[in-house]
Design a protein around this motif. Structure first.
Motif, PDB file in Angstrom:
ATOM      1  N   ALA A  54      51.931 -51.955   4.867  1.00 32.62           N
ATOM      2  CA  ALA A  54      50.977 -50.849   4.858  1.00 32.62           C
ATOM      3  C   ALA A  54      50.631 -50.430   3.433  1.00 32.62           C
ATOM      4  CB  ALA A  54      51.545 -49.660   5.620  1.00 32.62           C
ATOM      5  N   GLY A  55      51.641 -50.377   2.557  1.00 35.33           N
ATOM      6  CA  GLY A  55      51.387 -50.028   1.158  1.00 35.33           C
ATOM      7  C   GLY A  55      50.488 -51.039   0.475  1.00 35.33           C
ATOM      8  N   VAL A  56      50.714 -52.320   0.757  1.00 36.81           N
ATOM      9  CA  VAL A  56      49.874 -53.371   0.182  1.00 36.81           C
ATOM     10  C   VAL A  56      48.446 -53.248   0.682  1.00 36.81           C
ATOM     11  CG1 VAL A  56      49.477 -55.863   0.096  1.00 36.81           C
ATOM     12  CG2 VAL A  56      51.795 -54.964  -0.151  1.00 36.81           C
ATOM     13  N   MET A  57      48.296 -53.010   1.992  1.00 33.13           N
ATOM     14  CA  MET A  57      46.962 -52.863   2.571  1.00 33.13           C
ATOM     15  C   MET A  57      46.222 -51.686   1.947  1.00 33.13           C
ATOM     16  SD  MET A  57      46.331 -55.195   4.935  1.00 33.13           S
ATOM     17  CE  MET A  57      45.217 -54.518   6.159  1.00 33.13           C
ATOM     18  N   LEU A  58      46.917 -50.579   1.757  1.00 33.43           N
ATOM     19  CA  LEU A  58      46.276 -49.412   1.151  1.00 33.43           C
ATOM     20  C   LEU A  58      45.837 -49.716  -0.269  1.00 33.43           C
ATOM     21  CD1 LEU A  58      45.483 -46.433   1.277  1.00 33.43           C
ATOM     22  CD2 LEU A  58      47.763 -45.871   0.458  1.00 33.43           C
ATOM     23  N   LEU A  59      46.690 -50.410  -1.020  1.00 28.63           N
ATOM     24  CA  LEU A  59      46.375 -50.741  -2.400  1.00 28.63           C
ATOM     25  C   LEU A  59      45.156 -51.669  -2.469  1.00 28.63           C
ATOM     26  CD1 LEU A  59      47.555 -50.129  -5.210  1.00 28.63           C
ATOM     27  CD2 LEU A  59      48.824 -52.272  -5.049  1.00 28.63           C
ATOM     28  N   LEU A  60      45.114 -52.670  -1.607  1.00 29.18           N
ATOM     29  CA  LEU A  60      44.004 -53.623  -1.610  1.00 29.18           C
ATOM     30  C   LEU A  60      42.708 -52.979  -1.128  1.00 29.18           C
ATOM     31  CD1 LEU A  60      45.729 -56.853  -0.230  1.00 29.18           C
ATOM     32  CD2 LEU A  60      45.153 -56.302  -2.600  1.00 29.18           C
ATOM     33  N   SER A  61      42.824 -51.992  -0.225  1.00 27.64           N
ATOM     34  CA  SER A  61      41.614 -51.368   0.316  1.00 27.64           C
ATOM     35  C   SER A  61      40.868 -50.576  -0.745  1.00 27.64           C
ATOM     36  CB  SER A  61      41.974 -50.437   1.485  1.00 27.64           C
ATOM     37  OG  SER A  61      42.641 -49.283   1.030  1.00 27.64           O
ATOM     38  N   GLY A  62      41.502 -50.295  -1.866  1.00 30.16           N
ATOM     39  CA  GLY A  62      40.837 -49.543  -2.915  1.00 30.16           C
ATOM     40  C   GLY A  62      40.309 -50.392  -4.055  1.00 30.16           C
ATOM     41  N   ARG A  63      40.348 -51.720  -3.905  1.00 27.81           N
ATOM     42  CA  ARG A  63      39.921 -52.594  -4.995  1.00 27.81           C
ATOM     43  C   ARG A  63      38.499 -53.092  -4.792  1.00 27.81           C
ATOM     44  NH1 ARG A  63      44.190 -54.428  -8.066  1.00 27.81           N
ATOM     45  NH2 ARG A  63      43.074 -56.315  -8.624  1.00 27.81           N
ATOM     46  N   GLY A  64      37.585 -52.126  -4.535  1.00 23.59           N
ATOM     47  CA  GLY A  64      36.167 -52.489  -4.415  1.00 23.59           C
ATOM     48  C   GLY A  64      35.796 -53.129  -3.098  1.00 23.59           C
ATOM     49  N   VAL A  78      38.695 -35.189  -4.659  1.00 26.40           N
ATOM     50  CA  VAL A  78      39.702 -35.797  -5.531  1.00 26.40           C
ATOM     51  C   VAL A  78      39.361 -37.254  -5.826  1.00 26.40           C
ATOM     52  CG1 VAL A  78      41.511 -34.288  -4.655  1.00 26.40           C
ATOM     53  CG2 VAL A  78      41.150 -36.531  -3.604  1.00 26.40           C
ATOM     54  N   ASN A  79      40.089 -37.819  -6.780  1.00 22.50           N
ATOM     55  CA  ASN A  79      39.967 -39.233  -7.128  1.00 22.50           C
ATOM     56  C   ASN A  79      40.738 -40.049  -6.099  1.00 22.50           C
ATOM     57  OD1 ASN A  79      40.347 -41.850  -8.216  1.00 22.50           O
ATOM     58  ND2 ASN A  79      40.069 -41.062 -10.289  1.00 22.50           N
ATOM     59  N   VAL A  80      40.021 -40.603  -5.111  1.00 25.12           N
ATOM     60  CA  VAL A  80      40.660 -41.314  -4.012  1.00 25.12           C
ATOM     61  C   VAL A  80      41.374 -42.571  -4.497  1.00 25.12           C
ATOM     62  CG1 VAL A  80      40.231 -42.527  -1.857  1.00 25.12           C
ATOM     63  CG2 VAL A  80      39.019 -40.399  -2.334  1.00 25.12           C
ATOM     64  N   ALA A  81      40.800 -43.260  -5.473  1.00 21.51           N
ATOM     65  CA  ALA A  81      41.418 -44.489  -5.978  1.00 21.51           C
ATOM     66  C   ALA A  81      42.802 -44.211  -6.561  1.00 21.51           C
ATOM     67  CB  ALA A  81      40.514 -45.127  -7.032  1.00 21.51           C
ATOM     68  N   LEU A  82      42.916 -43.134  -7.326  1.00 19.92           N
ATOM     69  CA  LEU A  82      44.210 -42.775  -7.900  1.00 19.92           C
ATOM     70  C   LEU A  82      45.208 -42.412  -6.806  1.00 19.92           C
ATOM     71  CD1 LEU A  82      46.006 -42.161 -10.319  1.00 19.92           C
ATOM     72  CD2 LEU A  82      45.021 -39.866 -10.397  1.00 19.92           C
ATOM     73  N   LEU A  83      44.752 -41.679  -5.793  1.00 19.65           N
ATOM     74  CA  LEU A  83      45.626 -41.314  -4.687  1.00 19.65           C
ATOM     75  C   LEU A  83      46.160 -42.558  -3.988  1.00 19.65           C
ATOM     76  CD1 LEU A  83      43.937 -38.271  -2.916  1.00 19.65           C
ATOM     77  CD2 LEU A  83      46.181 -38.342  -3.986  1.00 19.65           C
ATOM     78  N   ARG A  84      45.298 -43.523  -3.774  1.00 23.71           N
ATOM     79  CA  ARG A  84      45.717 -44.754  -3.110  1.00 23.71           C
ATOM     80  C   ARG A  84      46.837 -45.444  -3.888  1.00 23.71           C
ATOM     81  NH1 ARG A  84      39.631 -46.829  -1.768  1.00 23.71           N
ATOM     82  NH2 ARG A  84      39.619 -46.494   0.467  1.00 23.71           N
ATOM     83  N   VAL A  85      46.681 -45.534  -5.186  1.00 17.98           N
ATOM     84  CA  VAL A  85      47.685 -46.190  -6.016  1.00 17.98           C
ATOM     85  C   VAL A  85      49.014 -45.447  -5.956  1.00 17.98           C
ATOM     86  CG1 VAL A  85      48.329 -46.796  -8.375  1.00 17.98           C
ATOM     87  CG2 VAL A  85      45.985 -47.210  -7.577  1.00 17.98           C
ATOM     88  N   LEU A  86      48.967 -44.131  -6.108  1.00 20.38           N
ATOM     89  CA  LEU A  86      50.197 -43.333  -6.105  1.00 20.38           C
ATOM     90  C   LEU A  86      50.914 -43.419  -4.759  1.00 20.38           C
ATOM     91  CD1 LEU A  86      48.986 -40.133  -8.015  1.00 20.38           C
ATOM     92  CD2 LEU A  86      50.396 -42.002  -8.897  1.00 20.38           C
ATOM     93  N   SER A 140      50.612 -45.810  -2.523  1.00 23.73           N
ATOM     94  CA  SER A 140      51.092 -47.178  -2.342  1.00 23.73           C
ATOM     95  C   SER A 140      52.432 -47.374  -3.036  1.00 23.73           C
ATOM     96  CB  SER A 140      50.072 -48.179  -2.888  1.00 23.73           C
ATOM     97  OG  SER A 140      48.885 -48.148  -2.143  1.00 23.73           O
ATOM     98  N   LEU A 141      52.541 -46.882  -4.268  1.00 22.63           N
ATOM     99  CA  LEU A 141      53.799 -47.012  -5.011  1.00 22.63           C
ATOM    100  C   LEU A 141      54.926 -46.274  -4.298  1.00 22.63           C
ATOM    101  CD1 LEU A 141      52.517 -46.574  -8.689  1.00 22.63           C
ATOM    102  CD2 LEU A 141      53.168 -48.704  -7.520  1.00 22.63           C
ATOM    103  N   ALA A 142      54.623 -45.108  -3.759  1.00 16.95           N
ATOM    104  CA  ALA A 142      55.638 -44.349  -3.028  1.00 16.95           C
ATOM    105  C   ALA A 142      56.071 -45.091  -1.767  1.00 16.95           C
ATOM    106  CB  ALA A 142      55.097 -42.969  -2.674  1.00 16.95           C
ATOM    107  N   SER A 143      55.122 -45.756  -1.106  1.00 18.30           N
ATOM    108  CA  SER A 143      55.464 -46.498   0.109  1.00 18.30           C
ATOM    109  C   SER A 143      56.365 -47.678  -0.212  1.00 18.30           C
ATOM    110  CB  SER A 143      54.194 -46.978   0.822  1.00 18.30           C
ATOM    111  OG  SER A 143      53.544 -47.991   0.091  1.00 18.30           O
ATOM    112  N   PHE A 144      56.164 -48.322  -1.365  1.00 21.43           N
ATOM    113  CA  PHE A 144      57.041 -49.424  -1.764  1.00 21.43           C
ATOM    114  C   PHE A 144      58.472 -48.911  -1.962  1.00 21.43           C
ATOM    115  CE2 PHE A 144      53.065 -51.354  -3.906  1.00 21.43           C
ATOM    116  CZ  PHE A 144      52.624 -51.824  -2.682  1.00 21.43           C
ATOM    117  N   GLY A 145      58.593 -47.730  -2.560  1.00 18.27           N
ATOM    118  CA  GLY A 145      59.916 -47.146  -2.762  1.00 18.27           C
ATOM    119  C   GLY A 145      60.599 -46.839  -1.441  1.00 18.27           C
ATOM    120  N   LEU A 146      59.842 -46.274  -0.498  1.00 22.07           N
ATOM    121  CA  LEU A 146      60.408 -45.961   0.814  1.00 22.07           C
ATOM    122  C   LEU A 146      60.817 -47.238   1.540  1.00 22.07           C
ATOM    123  CD1 LEU A 146      61.074 -44.028   3.102  1.00 22.07           C
ATOM    124  CD2 LEU A 146      58.675 -44.149   3.818  1.00 22.07           C
TER     125      LEU A 146
END
Length: 260
Positions: A110-120, A234-242, A244-250
């Motif tokens: 899910a974290g990977v999908m969220l991260l990729l969904s924000g790359r244009g 808000v800056n949605v792209a930044l939110l996605r990255v943050l 995603s990183l939190a999901s990797f930690g979890l």
């Protein structure tokens, strides 16, 4: 008892914000339930019931973005609900140990999908859809694949409430021509319907920690209402990255707990 109530209330607010902004509510709510001593499967079931409150708040705050989309929303939601019923039914018969071992991988994906969904992907998807519109056969296969994907994700939401909304966001980013705020609103309706479907089954067939559902649900209601309002500014792209990183930690923490 009061401390636990306030802790779950705060976790619910954070989870409600995450649910409506990124589809990752249980990054906060599921671990919070584990921290207060609720077993994993019961925590997941209770979390799904509490997530209904997020939908109430989110849909109320998303009416502006949902205007003119209801026909499409209803169609997508019916498919997701079919999957949710299948997924929640499977959870009730699968061994608890199986659930604990697959959860970390669900969150990682899910974290990977969220991260990729924000790359244009949104603009690229729009261009591809416009091209495919001129090829009926290609458009038909894209529709079939997206419909099957929605059913599968609905099953994922029914089986494990955490992070399923992220995958829905990724699918909607490809099959719609709207901006993030609009297809995020569609996602809110779909996840709400899936949670109601699964929760109805769980109420009659599973053990639910009601003492945790109430404070968590109240927090989710507040966070769910505020989330769509935040998305507009808000800056949605930044939110996605943050997130995603939190999901990797979890995912790493839950992997360690399940296998070591």
């Amino acid at each position: 008892m009061v401390g636990q109530f306030l802790f779950l209330l705060a976790a619910g607010v954070v989870a409600g914000l995450l649910a409506t902004i990124a589809g990752l509510a249980s990054l906060a709510s599921y671990p919070a339930l584990l921290l207060v001593g609720i077993p994993p499967v019961i925590a997941n079931v209770s979390n799904t019931v509490a997530l209904i409150f997020t939908g109430v708040g989110a849909i109320s705050a998303s009416l502006k973005e949902l205007r003119g989309q209801w026909k499409r929303v209803i169609g997508y939601t019916i498919l997701a609900v079919i999957g949710s019923l299948l997924g929640s039914s499977f959870l009730l018969v699968a061994p608890a140990t199986t659930f604990e071992k697959v959860v970390p991988f669900f969150i990682l994906v899910a974290g990977v999908m969220l991260l990729l969904s924000g790359r244009g992907t949104e603009s690229g998807a729009q261009k591809r859809l416009q091209e495919d519109a001129q090829h009926p056969r290609r458009r038909r296969w894209i529709q079939i694949a997206s419909f099957l994907g929605i059913i599968f994700v609905g099953g994922y939401l029914g089986y494990f409430g955490a992070a399923g909304g992220v995958v829905l966001l990724a699918i909607l980013a490809v099959i719609t021509r709207e901006d993030f705020a609009h297809y995020n609103a569609v996602k809110n309706v779909m996840t709400f319907a899936c949670n109601i479907t699964a929760a109805t089954l769980f109420i009659f067939k599973a053990t639910i920690a009601w003492q945790a559902v109430l404070p968590l649900g109240l927090g989710l209601l507040v966070g769910g209402y505020c989330g769509p309002l935040i998305v507009r500014h808000v800056n949605v792209a930044l939110l996605r990255v943050l997130i995603s990183l939190a999901s990797f930690g979890l995912a790493a923490v839950l992997f360690y707990q399940a296998y070591f």
